[in-house]
Design a protein around this motif. Structure first.
Motif, PDB file in Angstrom:
ATOM      1  N   GLY A 287       0.789  -1.227   0.000  1.00 31.59           N
ATOM      2  CA  GLY A 287       0.000   0.000   0.000  1.00 31.59           C
ATOM      3  C   GLY A 287       0.817   1.271   0.000  1.00 31.59           C
ATOM      4  O   GLY A 287       0.283   2.361   0.208  1.00 31.59           O
ATOM      5  N   VAL A 288       2.130   1.171  -0.220  1.00 31.07           N
ATOM      6  CA  VAL A 288       3.000   2.352  -0.234  1.00 31.07           C
ATOM      7  C   VAL A 288       3.333   2.709  -1.683  1.00 31.07           C
ATOM      8  O   VAL A 288       3.848   1.876  -2.433  1.00 31.07           O
ATOM      9  CB  VAL A 288       4.305   2.094   0.556  1.00 31.07           C
ATOM     10  CG1 VAL A 288       5.201   3.335   0.513  1.00 31.07           C
ATOM     11  CG2 VAL A 288       3.978   1.719   1.999  1.00 31.07           C
ATOM     12  N   LYS A 289       3.037   3.932  -2.068  1.00 35.87           N
ATOM     13  CA  LYS A 289       3.348   4.407  -3.416  1.00 35.87           C
ATOM     14  C   LYS A 289       4.760   4.981  -3.464  1.00 35.87           C
ATOM     15  O   LYS A 289       5.248   5.541  -2.477  1.00 35.87           O
ATOM     16  CB  LYS A 289       2.356   5.486  -3.850  1.00 35.87           C
ATOM     17  CG  LYS A 289       0.904   5.022  -3.936  1.00 35.87           C
ATOM     18  CD  LYS A 289       0.012   6.168  -4.392  1.00 35.87           C
ATOM     19  CE  LYS A 289      -1.446   5.760  -4.443  1.00 35.87           C
ATOM     20  NZ  LYS A 289      -2.315   6.867  -4.909  1.00 35.87           N
ATOM     21  N   VAL A 290       5.401   4.868  -4.635  1.00 35.92           N
ATOM     22  CA  VAL A 290       6.760   5.369  -4.830  1.00 35.92           C
ATOM     23  C   VAL A 290       6.794   6.162  -6.137  1.00 35.92           C
ATOM     24  O   VAL A 290       6.489   5.627  -7.201  1.00 35.92           O
ATOM     25  CB  VAL A 290       7.795   4.231  -4.873  1.00 35.92           C
ATOM     26  CG1 VAL A 290       9.199   4.790  -5.044  1.00 35.92           C
ATOM     27  CG2 VAL A 290       7.707   3.373  -3.613  1.00 35.92           C
ATOM     28  N   ILE A 291       7.189   7.422  -6.044  1.00 37.37           N
ATOM     29  CA  ILE A 291       7.133   8.345  -7.176  1.00 37.37           C
ATOM     30  C   ILE A 291       8.510   8.941  -7.428  1.00 37.37           C
ATOM     31  O   ILE A 291       9.210   9.327  -6.485  1.00 37.37           O
ATOM     32  CB  ILE A 291       6.132   9.488  -6.886  1.00 37.37           C
ATOM     33  CG1 ILE A 291       4.750   8.918  -6.548  1.00 37.37           C
ATOM     34  CG2 ILE A 291       6.045  10.452  -8.067  1.00 37.37           C
ATOM     35  CD1 ILE A 291       3.836   9.916  -5.857  1.00 37.37           C
ATOM     36  N   SER A 292       8.905   9.031  -8.688  1.00 38.92           N
ATOM     37  CA  SER A 292      10.130   9.734  -9.065  1.00 38.92           C
ATOM     38  C   SER A 292       9.764  11.012  -9.805  1.00 38.92           C
ATOM     39  O   SER A 292       8.923  10.991 -10.713  1.00 38.92           O
ATOM     40  CB  SER A 292      11.007   8.868  -9.977  1.00 38.92           C
ATOM     41  OG  SER A 292      11.631   7.827  -9.260  1.00 38.92           O
ATOM     42  N   ILE A 293      10.403  12.110  -9.431  1.00 39.65           N
ATOM     43  CA  ILE A 293      10.232  13.403 -10.105  1.00 39.65           C
ATOM     44  C   ILE A 293      11.555  13.745 -10.775  1.00 39.65           C
ATOM     45  O   ILE A 293      12.612  13.702 -10.141  1.00 39.65           O
ATOM     46  CB  ILE A 293       9.863  14.526  -9.114  1.00 39.65           C
ATOM     47  CG1 ILE A 293       8.627  14.143  -8.292  1.00 39.65           C
ATOM     48  CG2 ILE A 293       9.675  15.847  -9.836  1.00 39.65           C
ATOM     49  CD1 ILE A 293       7.317  14.321  -8.979  1.00 39.65           C
ATOM     50  N   PHE A 294      11.505  14.109 -12.056  1.00 36.86           N
ATOM     51  CA  PHE A 294      12.724  14.415 -12.811  1.00 36.86           C
ATOM     52  C   PHE A 294      12.653  15.852 -13.349  1.00 36.86           C
ATOM     53  O   PHE A 294      12.219  16.075 -14.482  1.00 36.86           O
ATOM     54  CB  PHE A 294      12.895  13.432 -13.974  1.00 36.86           C
ATOM     55  CG  PHE A 294      12.950  11.990 -13.553  1.00 36.86           C
ATOM     56  CD1 PHE A 294      14.153  11.396 -13.210  1.00 36.86           C
ATOM     57  CD2 PHE A 294      11.787  11.230 -13.488  1.00 36.86           C
ATOM     58  CE1 PHE A 294      14.202  10.065 -12.816  1.00 36.86           C
ATOM     59  CE2 PHE A 294      11.830   9.897 -13.107  1.00 36.86           C
ATOM     60  CZ  PHE A 294      13.037   9.313 -12.760  1.00 36.86           C
ATOM     61  N   PRO A 295      13.056  16.830 -12.550  1.00 36.02           N
ATOM     62  CA  PRO A 295      13.014  18.219 -13.030  1.00 36.02           C
ATOM     63  C   PRO A 295      14.121  18.497 -14.044  1.00 36.02           C
ATOM     64  O   PRO A 295      15.233  17.954 -13.940  1.00 36.02           O
ATOM     65  CB  PRO A 295      13.239  19.048 -11.755  1.00 36.02           C
ATOM     66  CG  PRO A 295      13.115  18.092 -10.614  1.00 36.02           C
ATOM     67  CD  PRO A 295      13.491  16.750 -11.160  1.00 36.02           C
ATOM     68  N   GLY A 296      13.808  19.359 -15.002  1.00 37.69           N
ATOM     69  CA  GLY A 296      14.838  19.903 -15.871  1.00 37.69           C
ATOM     70  C   GLY A 296      15.575  21.006 -15.122  1.00 37.69           C
ATOM     71  O   GLY A 296      15.496  21.115 -13.890  1.00 37.69           O
ATOM     72  N   THR A 297      16.283  21.852 -15.848  1.00 34.05           N
ATOM     73  CA  THR A 297      17.098  22.891 -15.220  1.00 34.05           C
ATOM     74  C   THR A 297      16.206  23.848 -14.424  1.00 34.05           C
ATOM     75  O   THR A 297      15.305  24.477 -14.968  1.00 34.05           O
ATOM     76  CB  THR A 297      17.891  23.666 -16.277  1.00 34.05           C
ATOM     77  OG1 THR A 297      18.575  22.741 -17.121  1.00 34.05           O
ATOM     78  CG2 THR A 297      18.914  24.569 -15.616  1.00 34.05           C
ATOM     79  N   THR A 298      16.480  23.945 -13.138  1.00 36.23           N
ATOM     80  CA  THR A 298      15.623  24.676 -12.205  1.00 36.23           C
ATOM     81  C   THR A 298      16.401  25.810 -11.546  1.00 36.23           C
ATOM     82  O   THR A 298      17.590  25.670 -11.247  1.00 36.23           O
ATOM     83  CB  THR A 298      15.081  23.715 -11.127  1.00 36.23           C
ATOM     84  OG1 THR A 298      14.464  22.583 -11.765  1.00 36.23           O
ATOM     85  CG2 THR A 298      14.049  24.392 -10.247  1.00 36.23           C
TER      86      THR A 298
ATOM     87  N   LEU B  67      -3.439  11.756  -5.950  1.00 29.69           N
ATOM     88  CA  LEU B  67      -4.141  10.744  -6.739  1.00 29.69           C
ATOM     89  C   LEU B  67      -4.889   9.783  -5.809  1.00 29.69           C
ATOM     90  O   LEU B  67      -4.441   9.508  -4.696  1.00 29.69           O
ATOM     91  CB  LEU B  67      -3.150   9.968  -7.594  1.00 29.69           C
ATOM     92  CG  LEU B  67      -2.577  10.694  -8.817  1.00 29.69           C
ATOM     93  CD1 LEU B  67      -1.475   9.857  -9.453  1.00 29.69           C
ATOM     94  CD2 LEU B  67      -3.669  10.989  -9.830  1.00 29.69           C
ATOM     95  N   PRO B  68      -6.015   9.254  -6.258  1.00 23.99           N
ATOM     96  CA  PRO B  68      -6.762   8.304  -5.418  1.00 23.99           C
ATOM     97  C   PRO B  68      -5.987   7.009  -5.225  1.00 23.99           C
ATOM     98  O   PRO B  68      -5.010   6.741  -5.934  1.00 23.99           O
ATOM     99  CB  PRO B  68      -8.061   8.082  -6.217  1.00 23.99           C
ATOM    100  CG  PRO B  68      -7.711   8.418  -7.617  1.00 23.99           C
ATOM    101  CD  PRO B  68      -6.693   9.520  -7.543  1.00 23.99           C
ATOM    102  N   PRO B  69      -6.429   6.177  -4.286  1.00 21.23           N
ATOM    103  CA  PRO B  69      -5.707   4.933  -3.983  1.00 21.23           C
ATOM    104  C   PRO B  69      -5.590   3.976  -5.163  1.00 21.23           C
ATOM    105  O   PRO B  69      -4.726   3.095  -5.152  1.00 21.23           O
ATOM    106  CB  PRO B  69      -6.542   4.308  -2.855  1.00 21.23           C
ATOM    107  CG  PRO B  69      -7.266   5.452  -2.233  1.00 21.23           C
ATOM    108  CD  PRO B  69      -7.548   6.406  -3.348  1.00 21.23           C
ATOM    109  N   THR B  70      -6.445   4.132  -6.154  1.00 26.38           N
ATOM    110  CA  THR B  70      -6.417   3.235  -7.305  1.00 26.38           C
ATOM    111  C   THR B  70      -5.377   3.640  -8.346  1.00 26.38           C
ATOM    112  O   THR B  70      -5.197   2.934  -9.342  1.00 26.38           O
ATOM    113  CB  THR B  70      -7.797   3.212  -7.980  1.00 26.38           C
ATOM    114  OG1 THR B  70      -8.231   4.560  -8.229  1.00 26.38           O
ATOM    115  CG2 THR B  70      -8.813   2.509  -7.090  1.00 26.38           C
ATOM    116  N   ALA B  71      -4.693   4.764  -8.141  1.00 32.36           N
ATOM    117  CA  ALA B  71      -3.748   5.264  -9.150  1.00 32.36           C
ATOM    118  C   ALA B  71      -2.431   5.653  -8.501  1.00 32.36           C
ATOM    119  O   ALA B  71      -2.375   6.062  -7.342  1.00 32.36           O
ATOM    120  CB  ALA B  71      -4.339   6.473  -9.875  1.00 32.36           C
TER     121      ALA B  71
END
Length: 246
Positions: free
Chosen positions: A177-188, A225-229
């Motif tokens: 039940g643990v979500k894992v997300i990667s964020i890849f920013p461009g030049t900030t 996002l909801p638990p289904t996504a």
């Protein structure tokens, strides 16, 4: 605090909260109702962030490469909030130099901060995250898609390793039940980016770059996002296209 805010009664731990994307994320989470544990090495910066985030925030100066410091961080988190819903890792260091000339000790340090420390922090926080179907967000770098990584090879290798680690973690703990997300920013437009431009003798025009708040908005939206996504890999880049320097 308004109970209608989306992150009301939620607790987020954000590393790199002293400046840049980490600070912007901390403040945006607080604006949306979260209690934020602001973590960074520099005490004055992390305390400033927590002050701006409001009375529900906690400033914790911490070197996340130190197991002892991590144990104290988790103890303070549990003592103050008794829960953890979101872990956002937005800390790391940059290295520029030719591979043929770079001391291996530089790579050891880079790997320790950019790969080993995030994994250690995840291991320390997972028990709390599991209790609340928490979410983990890793702020990585769009350098993993770069066509040319000359003089940035060591940094790029750590970011690729971090992505591999993140992908494996998702495969291992999604079922819990643990979500894992990667964020890849461009030049900030961050202090790091200003330093890089100065070192290269290139003009620094922050208004043409991604803003830390832009990344914070995308990051926080992914948590809603909801638990289904589940969002997995989010790439963000500046609207103004140019030759990147990092």
């Amino acid at each position: 605090m308004n109970p209608k805010l989306p992150f009301y009664n939620r607790v987020a731990l954000v590393t790199g909260a002293g400046r840049g994307i980490g600070k912007a994320t901390s403040l945006h989470l607080a604006k949306l109702g979260a209690s934020v544990i602001c973590v960074a090495r520099t005490q004055s910066e992390v305390e400033s962030c927590a002050t701006q985030a409001g009375p529900k925030a906690l400033a914790v100066p911490c070197d996340i490469t130190s197991p002892h410091s991590l144990q104290e961080l988790i103890a303070r988190t549990h003592e103050r909030y008794k829960r953890l819903d979101y872990l956002i890792i937005s800390s790391g260091i940059f290295h520029r130099g030719f591979l043929a000339k770079t001391p291996l000790s530089d790579f050891d340090n880079l790997f320790a901060v950019n790969v080993k420390a995030p994994l250690s922090l995840i291991q320390h926080t997972l028990p709390l995250l599991r209790e609340n179907n928490g979410q983990i967000v890793i702020v990585n770098s769009s350098i993993i898609r770069a066509a040319n990584t000359a003089e940035r090879g060591l940094y790029a290798s750590t970011q690729s390793a971090l992505k591999s680690l993140t992908d494996a973690l998702r495969d291992e703990i999604n079922a819990e039940g643990v979500k894992v997300i990667s964020i890849f920013p461009g030049t900030t437009a961050t202090p790091r980016q200003e330093t890089i431009h100065q070192a290269l003798g290139k003009p620094y025009n922050p208004h043409l770059l991604l803003q830390p708040h832009d990344v914070a908005i995308a990051l926080c939206n992914s948590l809603l996002l909801p638990p289904t996504a589940e969002a997995t890999d989010i790439f963000i880049r500046p609207m103004h296209k140019f030759d990147t320097v990092a």
